[in-house]
Scaffold this motif. Sequence first.
Motif, mmCIF file in Angstrom:
data_model
loop_
_atom_site.group_PDB
_atom_site.id
_atom_site.type_symbol
_atom_site.label_atom_id
_atom_site.label_comp_id
_atom_site.label_asym_id
_atom_site.label_seq_id
_atom_site.Cartn_x
_atom_site.Cartn_y
_atom_site.Cartn_z
ATOM 1 N N GLU A 291 -52.115 -0.198 -37.711
ATOM 2 C CA GLU A 291 -51.290 1.479 -38.674
ATOM 3 C C GLU A 291 -50.097 0.948 -39.181
ATOM 4 N N GLN A 292 -49.158 -0.010 -39.524
ATOM 5 C CA GLN A 292 -48.434 -0.482 -40.398
ATOM 6 C C GLN A 292 -48.972 -0.655 -41.618
ATOM 7 N N TYR A 293 -49.584 -1.512 -41.739
ATOM 8 C CA TYR A 293 -51.232 -1.319 -43.328
ATOM 9 C C TYR A 293 -51.368 -0.444 -43.500
ATOM 10 N N LYS B 166 -49.236 1.578 -58.263
ATOM 11 C CA LYS B 166 -49.016 0.148 -58.271
ATOM 12 C C LYS B 166 -49.908 -0.060 -56.998
ATOM 13 N N PRO B 167 -50.968 -0.245 -56.948
ATOM 14 C CA PRO B 167 -52.347 -0.847 -55.684
ATOM 15 C C PRO B 167 -51.382 -1.276 -54.670
ATOM 16 N N ALA C 47 -53.683 -4.655 -48.879
ATOM 17 C CA ALA C 47 -54.687 -4.332 -48.507
ATOM 18 C C ALA C 47 -55.441 -5.734 -48.050
ATOM 19 N N ARG C 48 -55.717 -6.752 -48.960
ATOM 20 C CA ARG C 48 -55.904 -8.188 -47.960
ATOM 21 C C ARG C 48 -55.697 -8.989 -46.828
ATOM 22 N N ALA C 49 -54.100 -8.254 -46.146
ATOM 23 C CA ALA C 49 -54.081 -8.537 -44.464
ATOM 24 C C ALA C 49 -54.759 -7.857 -43.925
ATOM 25 N N TYR C 50 -54.667 -6.072 -43.951
ATOM 26 C CA TYR C 50 -55.165 -5.520 -43.929
ATOM 27 C C TYR C 50 -57.073 -5.926 -43.632
#
Length: 116
Positions: A43-45, A55-56, A61-64
Amino acid sequence: KSNFKEAVRYFQIYYSQPGALAAARALYAQALTEVGDVNGAKEQYRLLLSANTSKPDFVAARAYVNILLKTQGLSEAKSVIEKYRKATPTSAQFLEREWKLINEKMKGSMVSQSRR
């Protein structure tokens, strides 16, 4: 692990207040992951990556995506990768290994479903 539990408690307090900084959200998600609260981390990601920023955040994103892969969230992981591959001119190969794995798993899933 107890340090992460304490961190989670402080983050919960922090995010209950108005004006909480989005920059700390990734740390909160990481702490939730470390204490085993995978749903809370997801949820936090999700909140972090859905924020309108110029800025992306490729690290988040990788961790998610890694969490989604562990919890069989293949469709969502594929969607995140697609979005980030289009984010910059040089990100077309973002998470290539994970991309291939997702496509193989989804293809295998579709094949097994069609055999039923």
